[in-house]
Design an enzyme around this catalytic site. Structure first.
Site, PDB file in Angstrom:
ATOM      1  N   HIS A 141      -5.138   6.602   8.126  1.00  0.00           N
ATOM      2  CA  HIS A 141      -3.860   6.552   8.620  1.00  0.00           C
ATOM      3  C   HIS A 141      -3.103   7.612   7.864  1.00  0.00           C
ATOM      4  O   HIS A 141      -3.594   7.728   6.571  1.00  0.00           O
ATOM      5  CB  HIS A 141      -3.084   5.518   8.876  1.00  0.00           C
ATOM      6  N   CYS A 147       0.799  -1.214   0.121  1.00  0.00           N
ATOM      7  CA  CYS A 147      -0.073   0.164  -0.034  1.00  0.00           C
ATOM      8  C   CYS A 147       0.692   1.220  -0.005  1.00  0.00           C
ATOM      9  O   CYS A 147       2.333   1.345  -0.099  1.00  0.00           O
ATOM     10  CB  CYS A 147      -1.031  -0.079   1.288  1.00  0.00           C
TER      11      CYS A 147
END
Length: 664
Positions: free
Chosen positions: A581, A393
């Site tokens: 996040h 990611c």
């Protein structure tokens, strides 16, 4: 407000080009038609100078459409109606096309109507709703129309005339080409529509009404700079950029989609000098020849530009495109040939940055980086067994950790003990992996770094059907006879947690150094909110981030990076869970590893998905990954999710997560 109505601007431009006294059907104004002809009747000249279609469209239709759209954007149809009424006031109070006034009064009407309705929301007796709603809109619309007529109209008219005088000053003193210093970089940052349709189109339209054309329509829309840049990449570029540039040039020049060349500049920012100089050259050419367009060219295709070119401006406009292309090509070619960088540049990452600037998926991104991976999982491009799987990611700290945890357990439960599943940031990948799993918005970027691997796209990290397809693929390539169908969430939850995570290994029933993480510093009770107040995704991210700040785990800058991360790739995990996040670049804003936990009674719309739990993440190292692995198992277990929904205290949430981790 303007862009949804560009079709109306084009319609007005075409009618103007055809039917005004200097239009195409009157042979450029040479007196080919009588003053009482049907062309004069439509164009509003000769015997019909007080009628026609051209004048009413520019005076009433276009501003009212803008005002309605502005109000509707804020408060749906009701806001649009009040916005249109308010706009009519500034139209009637001035003697110039009131685009600026519409951009003010339209949203103002929608916003104020929304606030007024909130005063008596839920307080109207049944049966009186229609009476109150209709008259409140009518009365408030009347008040705004009067305010526009007497106050706003004269102010906006004075501003518009002053702005026109500034433009004329720039033209008279040969300074207009300098606007490219601002316009070209702004285009790359996706402020092009704000500048072109928010400023230049209204000013240009006012000028076109008086002079029949305006150079302002060409300041941003000239396709020459983009074409020159892409031609330079096609000849002197490297790798993917060189291969994709010819196709991108066709889309840009003929299709008018300028955003397709933005990633090439983002990839090598020094090339902004090439497009600035090209843009300045094009503007200077138009100033020199006194050329312009009758109406906006949208999209900025050479076809649209030529269709809107005034009769006396074809030479100047065509030369401006040629000159802008040539100057940009020469400068960009020189910069590319003297580029000492060893790498060819990451076009996929630049494309992702372009989409982040834009705020949504680009319709032409696949032309640069290839189509997204298909739904199924196949082993094309890779031969032999699959032993090394990476879940990648943007930051490598949250989404990939949970996805890798779920997939790792499925792989182990299927008996593939020789297969490792780890998670990493895309920026750290090299072409050493057998299979790469990414969110569907990141697959193209990962493919550039791991071209020989099998690539799998997912959009649900918790229970994507792609995971079982991967297990099935392992059975075919690695020789296992364990069918993927037997791997269920319940068997996954019971599996071993042994496995590598970015180089650190977790084994046994206790995680070294963080066995008490849910009760202590990682997920503190002060970081748990059981009655979240957010109603939107952005508010939920802010709420989760502020809990991290309140714990002293992160700086305020980290919360901003959480929003930036979400604009790039969704942090929706599936099963009612999102884990917002920050970006990898925001690591410096993290003081210590921590989580926040927010529960919502009513699901938050997370880009089309329902979210009841938002877990904010701040990972200073790899310690938080162990708790994320436990969280993944919670949200694969319906009973555990039900316990979290029923929890009445932060301690209960800690106990649920502590139990899961202890079971690991």
């Amino acid at each position: 407000m303007v862009m949804p109505n560009i079709g109306a601007f084009i319609a007005w431009g075409l009618i103007t080009a055809l039917f005004i006294e200097k239009g195409w059907l009157n042979s450029g104004g040479t007196g080919g038609l009588a003053a009482n002809s049907w062309v004069a009747q439509i164009g509003g000249w000769g015997d019909f100078k007080d009628g026609g279609i051209v004048g009413p469209m520019i005076t009433y239709l276009l501003p009212l459409l803008i005002g309605y759209t502005g109000g509707k954007n804020i408060y749906d149809v009701r806001g649009g109606v009040v916005g249109a009424i308010a706009t009519m006031g500034v139209i009637a109070g001035t003697d110039i096309p009131m685009f600026m006034g519409a951009m003010i009064m339209g949203p103002l009407g929608g916003w104020t109507m929304k606030k007024i309705d909130a005063i008596w929301d839920g307080k109207i007796r049944p049966g009186f709703e229609m009476l109150v709603n209709n008259f409140s809109a009518g009365i408030w619309g009347m008040i705004l129309a009067l305010a526009g007529f007497f106050a706003m109209g004269p102010v906006v008219e004075a501003f518009s005339k002053a702005a026109s005088q500034v433009v004329q000053f720039l033209v008279n003193h040969g300074l207009l080409p300098l606007t490219s210093i601002l316009i070209e970089p702004a285009k790359i940052l996706f402020l092009n529509n704000a500048i072109n349709h928010g400023i230049l189109t209204p000013l240009g339209t006012n000028e076109a009404v008086d002079k029949g054309k305006s150079i302002l329509f060409l300041l941003e829309a000239n396709p020459g700079p983009g074409l020159g840049l892409l031609l330079a990449f096609a000849i002197f570029g490297k790798g993917l950029a060189k291969g994709s540039a010819p196709g991108a040039a066709i889309i840009h020049f003929l299709g008018g989609i300028h955003e397709i060349y933005f990633p090439y500049v983002l990839m090598k920012p020094k090339l902004i000098a090439a497009v600035i100089l090209g843009g300045m050259s094009g503007v200077f050419t138009n100033v020199l020849f006194g050329s312009g367009l009758r109406a906006p060219a949208a999209p900025g295709s050479i076809i649209a530009v030529l269709l809107q070119t005034a009769n006396d401006s074809y030479v100047g406009v065509i030369l401006s495109v040629i000159v802008a292309t040539a100057v940009t090509f020469v400068v960009a070619s020189l910069l590319l040939k003297t580029d000492r960088a060893d790498d060819e540049g990451d076009l996929a990452a630049a494309t992702a940055q372009m989409e982040a600037n834009k705020g949504k998926k680009s319709s032409v991104a696949s032309s640069l980086t290839g189509a997204a991976a298909g739904a199924g999982v196949a082993s094309e491009g890779h031969s032999g067994p699959i032993h090394k799987i990476v879940f990648a990611c943007d930051a490598g700290m949250g989404s990939s950790a949970m996805g890798a945890s779920v997939l790792r357990r499925k792989v182990k439960a299927a008996g593939h003990d020789d297969v490792t599943v780890v998670n990493k940031a895309i920026s750290t990948l090299s072409d050493e992996w057998d299979l790469v799993v990414t969110h569907q918005d990141l697959t193209d970027r990962a493919r550039q770094r791991t071209g020989s691997a099998v690539h799998v796209s997912v959009d649900n990290f918790m229970n994507s059907p792609r995971y079982d397809e991967i297990v099935d693929l392992l059975g075919r390539t690695n020789g296992s006879e364990t069918p993927a169908a037997v791997v269920t969430p319940s068997t996954v939850a019971a599996g071993s947690t042994s496995g590598a995570r970015d180089g650190h290994t977790v084994t046994g029933r206790t995680v070294t150094g963080h066995a008490d993480a849910p009760q202590g510093g990682v997920l503190h009770r002060d970081g748990i909110e059981l009655s979240g107040r957010a109603r939107t995704r952005e508010e939920a991210i802010e709420e989760a981030g502020r809990l991290l700040v309140a714990q002293g785990a992160v700086d305020d800058a980290y919360v901003a990076s959480m929003h930036e991360r979400e604009r790039s790739v969704s942090t929706y995990m599936g099963n009612l869970l999102a884990i917002p996040h920050g970006t990898n670049e925001a690591k410096s804003s993290i003081r210590r590893t921590a989580l926040s936990f927010v529960r919502y009674a009513d699901p938050v719309d997370w880009n089309g998905n329902a979210v009841k739990f938002a877990v904010g993440i701040a990972g200073a190292g790899d310690d938080h990954l162990t708790l994320l692995a436990s969280l993944a198992q919670v949200f694969l277990d319906e009973q555990q999710v039900a316990r979290l929904e029923a929890a009445t205290s932060p301690e209960e949430v800690q106990e649920i997560l502590s139990t899961v981790q202890a079971q690991a």
